[in-house]
Structure formats: C-alpha cells, structure tokens
Motif scaffolding. Structure first.
Motif, PDB file in Angstrom:
ATOM      1  N   TRP A 142       1.160  -1.395   0.168  1.00 39.26           N
ATOM      2  CA  TRP A 142       0.495   0.147  -0.027  1.00 39.26           C
ATOM      3  C   TRP A 142       1.160   1.292   0.083  1.00 39.26           C
ATOM      4  CZ3 TRP A 142      -4.394  -1.272   3.955  1.00 39.26           C
ATOM      5  CH2 TRP A 142      -5.323  -2.949   3.306  1.00 39.26           C
ATOM      6  N   ARG A 143       1.300   2.092  -1.279  1.00 42.19           N
ATOM      7  CA  ARG A 143       1.996   2.394  -0.955  1.00 42.19           C
ATOM      8  C   ARG A 143       1.431   4.311  -0.911  1.00 42.19           C
ATOM      9  NH1 ARG A 143       7.409   2.358  -2.414  1.00 42.19           N
ATOM     10  NH2 ARG A 143       8.047   0.059  -3.919  1.00 42.19           N
ATOM     11  N   GLY A 144       0.207   3.619  -1.350  1.00 45.42           N
ATOM     12  CA  GLY A 144      -0.457   4.701  -1.715  1.00 45.42           C
ATOM     13  C   GLY A 144      -1.759   5.012  -1.217  1.00 45.42           C
ATOM     14  N   ARG A 145      -2.409   6.224  -0.780  1.00 39.76           N
ATOM     15  CA  ARG A 145      -4.825   5.888  -0.323  1.00 39.76           C
ATOM     16  C   ARG A 145      -4.740   5.410  -1.984  1.00 39.76           C
ATOM     17  NH1 ARG A 145      -7.474   8.384   3.409  1.00 39.76           N
ATOM     18  NH2 ARG A 145      -9.750   7.499   2.240  1.00 39.76           N
ATOM     19  N   ALA A 146      -4.518   5.650  -3.199  1.00 44.84           N
ATOM     20  CA  ALA A 146      -5.488   4.812  -3.930  1.00 44.84           C
ATOM     21  C   ALA A 146      -5.248   3.497  -4.495  1.00 44.84           C
ATOM     22  CB  ALA A 146      -5.342   5.412  -5.400  1.00 44.84           C
ATOM     23  N   HIS A 147      -3.740   2.804  -3.734  1.00 38.93           N
ATOM     24  CA  HIS A 147      -3.339   1.657  -3.965  1.00 38.93           C
ATOM     25  C   HIS A 147      -3.922   0.780  -2.625  1.00 38.93           C
ATOM     26  CE1 HIS A 147       0.994   2.985  -5.396  1.00 38.93           C
ATOM     27  NE2 HIS A 147      -0.177   3.122  -6.544  1.00 38.93           N
ATOM     28  N   GLU A 148      -4.291   0.931  -1.728  1.00 36.51           N
ATOM     29  CA  GLU A 148      -5.501   0.633  -0.663  1.00 36.51           C
ATOM     30  C   GLU A 148      -6.454   0.696  -0.788  1.00 36.51           C
ATOM     31  OE1 GLU A 148      -6.599   1.661   4.032  1.00 36.51           O
ATOM     32  OE2 GLU A 148      -5.052   2.405   3.127  1.00 36.51           O
ATOM     33  N   GLU A 149      -7.047   1.731  -1.959  1.00 37.03           N
ATOM     34  CA  GLU A 149      -8.808   1.401  -1.677  1.00 37.03           C
ATOM     35  C   GLU A 149      -8.778   0.310  -3.229  1.00 37.03           C
ATOM     36  OE1 GLU A 149     -12.321   4.269  -2.914  1.00 37.03           O
ATOM     37  OE2 GLU A 149     -10.111   5.409  -3.168  1.00 37.03           O
ATOM     38  N   ARG A 168      -4.083  -0.831   9.171  1.00 41.08           N
ATOM     39  CA  ARG A 168      -5.116  -0.189   9.599  1.00 41.08           C
ATOM     40  C   ARG A 168      -5.812   0.908   8.814  1.00 41.08           C
ATOM     41  NH1 ARG A 168      -6.221  -0.009  14.997  1.00 41.08           N
ATOM     42  NH2 ARG A 168      -4.855  -2.033  14.569  1.00 41.08           N
ATOM     43  N   PRO A 169      -6.949   0.082   7.533  1.00 40.33           N
ATOM     44  CA  PRO A 169      -7.346   1.210   7.122  1.00 40.33           C
ATOM     45  C   PRO A 169      -8.587   1.965   7.689  1.00 40.33           C
ATOM     46  CG  PRO A 169      -8.211  -1.645   7.390  1.00 40.33           C
ATOM     47  CD  PRO A 169      -7.287  -1.434   8.023  1.00 40.33           C
ATOM     48  N   TRP A 170      -8.514   3.183   6.760  1.00 37.64           N
ATOM     49  CA  TRP A 170      -9.473   4.315   7.393  1.00 37.64           C
ATOM     50  C   TRP A 170     -10.602   3.763   7.833  1.00 37.64           C
ATOM     51  CZ3 TRP A 170      -7.633   4.103   1.605  1.00 37.64           C
ATOM     52  CH2 TRP A 170      -8.957   4.297   1.023  1.00 37.64           C
ATOM     53  N   ARG A 171     -11.193   4.828   8.817  1.00 36.51           N
ATOM     54  CA  ARG A 171     -12.889   4.537   8.755  1.00 36.51           C
ATOM     55  C   ARG A 171     -13.797   4.514   7.758  1.00 36.51           C
ATOM     56  NH1 ARG A 171     -11.869   8.852  14.616  1.00 36.51           N
ATOM     57  NH2 ARG A 171     -10.434   7.005  15.567  1.00 36.51           N
ATOM     58  N   GLY A 172     -14.249   4.148   7.771  1.00 36.82           N
ATOM     59  CA  GLY A 172     -15.791   3.733   7.195  1.00 36.82           C
ATOM     60  C   GLY A 172     -15.558   2.946   5.739  1.00 36.82           C
ATOM     61  N   SER A 173     -14.246   2.554   5.877  1.00 39.89           N
ATOM     62  CA  SER A 173     -13.925   1.860   4.947  1.00 39.89           C
ATOM     63  C   SER A 173     -14.151   0.300   4.458  1.00 39.89           C
ATOM     64  CB  SER A 173     -12.303   1.698   4.544  1.00 39.89           C
ATOM     65  OG  SER A 173     -11.662   1.414   5.296  1.00 39.89           O
ATOM     66  N   ALA A 174     -14.158   0.119   3.389  1.00 44.98           N
ATOM     67  CA  ALA A 174     -14.911  -1.841   3.688  1.00 44.98           C
ATOM     68  C   ALA A 174     -14.217  -2.165   4.464  1.00 44.98           C
ATOM     69  CB  ALA A 174     -14.748  -1.701   1.923  1.00 44.98           C
ATOM     70  N   LEU A 175     -12.809  -2.487   4.071  1.00 40.02           N
ATOM     71  CA  LEU A 175     -11.902  -3.193   5.347  1.00 40.02           C
ATOM     72  C   LEU A 175     -12.479  -2.391   7.137  1.00 40.02           C
ATOM     73  CD1 LEU A 175      -8.820  -3.601   3.416  1.00 40.02           C
ATOM     74  CD2 LEU A 175     -11.155  -4.905   3.202  1.00 40.02           C
ATOM     75  N   HIS A 176     -12.859  -1.301   7.286  1.00 38.38           N
ATOM     76  CA  HIS A 176     -12.869  -1.272   8.442  1.00 38.38           C
ATOM     77  C   HIS A 176     -13.233  -2.596   9.637  1.00 38.38           C
ATOM     78  CE1 HIS A 176     -13.573   3.130  11.254  1.00 38.38           C
ATOM     79  NE2 HIS A 176     -14.066   0.997  12.183  1.00 38.38           N
TER      80      HIS A 176
END
Length: 369
Positions: A142-149, A168-176
């Motif tokens: 996950w080099r960047g937020r777009a890669h994580e998403e 730690r996925p950001w709050r409210g994301s699909a992986l929360h």
C-alpha cells in the motif's frame, strides 16, 4: 550508497530466523547481492554462533520461545497463507512472531513474498486459496491511498478468516471491520516528541517516508502532536529521502535537503523514519560537519538496525514480533469458530517502546541560519 555490512548481516539473520531455514541463493536474490557475498556473511554469522549452515542451506540457531507441549492443531489440519512484501526487514520480525505461534499450534504456514509492484498481493492470495489455504495473514505494501483503496473490495470478500498485520484501514472503508493487529504509531510519535522536549529541544524536524501506511500515520501523528504541544516552538515535516514520497506535490520545505531544513528551522533535533534512512541521514549530517548528538539529537523510528549505528541511535521500537504473535493467535481463534459465526471484528493496537541510546542529549545552542 552501498548497504553497510552490519545492516546486511542483520537482514540475513532476521530472514533466516523468520523462516527457520533458507537457501543461500534465495537470500542473495532477496538482498540483491552476490551469492559469494551472502556466503561470506553466513560464514561470519556461523562463527558467531548465530546461524548454522549446510550445503547451500542456512539454519537458525535461535531457540524456540515456547517450551510447553504444542497445542493440538485445529480441526482439519488448517493451512495459513502469509503474504508480506519482499525485502522488508521490519515485517520479517513480525513474520517470526506469527511463525512461532502457528508452529506451536501445528498449523502449516505457506509464505508468499509480494514484489514491489502495485497490486502484487492479489494473485498471490488467489494462488494460496486455490492451494487450499484456510486463513490469511497479510501486510499489503500500500504505497499510497489509491493503492489501498484498489485492494478493498477483493480483500474484503476473500471468504476465509483474514487478519491484517501492521495495517489499519481508514475509518468507514470496506475493510474497517476486518480483523487487524497494528502498532499504535501515534503513541510511538508521542514517545519521540516527549523524549526530545524533556531534554529541552524546542525546534524539531520530522522526516518520514510517505510511501507506506505507517509513514502516513506517522506524518499525521507528528503534525498533530507538534502542532498542539505547548513547548514546541517550531517544527517542520519533510520527506526523509526524495524517493520516499509518491503522493505529491510537496512544498519546497517538504522536499528540502534535511541539513538545510534543519538550519532554516533552527532545529536541534530530528525524528527520522525508518532506520536505514535514519542511518543515511546521520552520515549526510556528518559530511556537513553536524555532530550527533552534540549539534543535533536524532531519534529513529522502527528500531530494526538503529542500535548498529555510530553512535547507536535512540529509537522508537514498535512491538514487531508481538504484532505477528497476536495476529496469528487471532487468526487461530477465528479458524476455531463455527462456520457462519458472526463475532465482531477486532482491531488490536500494541504500544511501542522508546529505546534510549547515544544519539540524543540536551541541546547546546541552535544552529545558525
């Protein structure tokens, strides 16, 4: 710049300890050095009693942590896939912690090393599932937020128990709601700032990478902590190295040479993420006549090889092996639950420690601009 010998040997030692055994040729490929170089390093580590070697194979001499009889293996002889980035010494310690727990439980572990390309984890996970993996421990790059998403949808729908390690996925994301075990990097940043402020430093430069979830968490933490601290008079954030950021654009200060930025801020202290970049920055400071800690105190973040520097670097030490240990235990718990169980997801945070060494001291005078 060529990697220091002590650092390379520490990486070899960590890699072998994490896996139990390793082939010399595989180590050479992973470290991107010649087989002859690895053999020479292995001979020295064997002489020190830290490794043992056979024909083309290296073995760990590290004793098992656990002396009690192994727990019975979960029903069905579960297999766990572990996916981590290649050439990542920090996560090698996490991997060793997970391996200890899985071996004690009699669970088979299959290690998959993800190349540095974006999205490299998905085909490895799909292959592991097709091979019959019953659970997954994963630390995406996950080099960047777009890669994580881009990973959220498929990772959330894997269909087997999954635990994220040091992510730690950001709050409210699909992986929360996905299970995760992570170091509390806000607390680690807090330890670094309080240590320096307690010594009397009031002007501090923070330099991190910006191409990993940990780096982005640290930047946010340092920004919030320093910005609200009543005793911090001036601070700045910068990339620890030009290649450490991919999300730009950045301001001139954020991409400035660190010695120049330090002088501009009048800083008497720096916090640097991670260890290898910190060692390189300390060398750069020495080339410009800046002494550590006399002219500038330095705190490293990661504590993988910080203690090998000259002087040994004070460092924030996340509980790397314990993260792997806790993640594996959580995964085993999920594997033992009845199919269809709807127990709530767990987000576990473990606290880092501060290891005080010779690179921090009370300030004398701020550097002139």
């Amino acid at each position: 710049m060529r990697e220091p010998v002590d650092l390379r040997r520490q990486r070899i030692l960590a890699a072998v300890q994490a896996r139990g055994t390793a082939r010399v040729r595989d180590l050479a490929d992973e470290l991107q050095v010649s087989v002859v170089t690895v053999r020479r390093d292995v001979e020295e580590l064997t002489r020190e009693g830290r490794l043992s070697r056979g024909h083309g194979v290296v073995r760990s001499t590290l004793p098992d942590r656990e002396t009690a009889a192994p727990d019975p293996a979960p029903a069905g002889g579960d297999r766990v896939a572990v996916v981590v980035p290649v050439r990542h010494s920090y996560l090698t310690e996490t991997l060793h912690g997970a391996r200890t727990v899985l071996e004690r439980a009699g669970v088979r572990m299959a290690l998959h090393l993800a190349p540095q390309a974006s999205g490299a984890e998905r085909p490895l996970v799909e292959r592991a599932l097709s091979d019959g993996a019953d659970g997954l421990l994963i630390a995406p790059r996950w080099r960047g937020r777009a890669h994580e998403e881009a990973d959220h949808e498929w990772l959330a729908g894997i269909g087997v128990p999954t635990v994220l390690m040091e992510r730690r996925p950001w709050r409210g994301s699909a992986l929360h709601a996905l299970d995760s075990v992570c170091s509390d990097h806000w607390y680690g940043a807090h330890l670094a700032v309080e240590h320096l402020v307690g010594l009397g430093h009031r002007r501090i430069v923070f330099a991190t990478r910006h191409d990993s979830p940990t780096a982005r968490s640290l930047r946010a933490a340092f920004t919030g902590i320093a910005g609200a601290h009543p005793l911090v008079e001036q601070w700045a954030w910068a990339l620890v190295a030009p290649e450490a950021g991919a999300d730009g654009p950045y301001t001139a200060d954020e991409t400035a040479e660190l010695p120049a930025l330090m002088r501009k801020v009048g800083a008497t202290a720096m916090v640097l993420h991670g260890d290898v970049d910190a060692l390189m920055v300390v060398q750069r400071l020495a080339e410009e006549g800046v002494r550590v800690p006399e002219d500038c105190s330095v705190v490293a973040y990661d504590d993988v090889v910080a203690g090998l520097a000259s002087p040994p670097l004070t460092a924030v030490s996340p509980p790397k092996a314990d993260v792997g240990h806790a993640a594996a235990e959580l995964l085993l718990q999920r594997l033992s639950e009845a199919p269809g169980s709807r127990r709530p997801g767990r987000r576990i945070e473990l606290l880092p420690r501060l290891m005080v060494r010779g690179s921090t001291a009370r300030p004398v005078e701020p550097l002139d601009e």
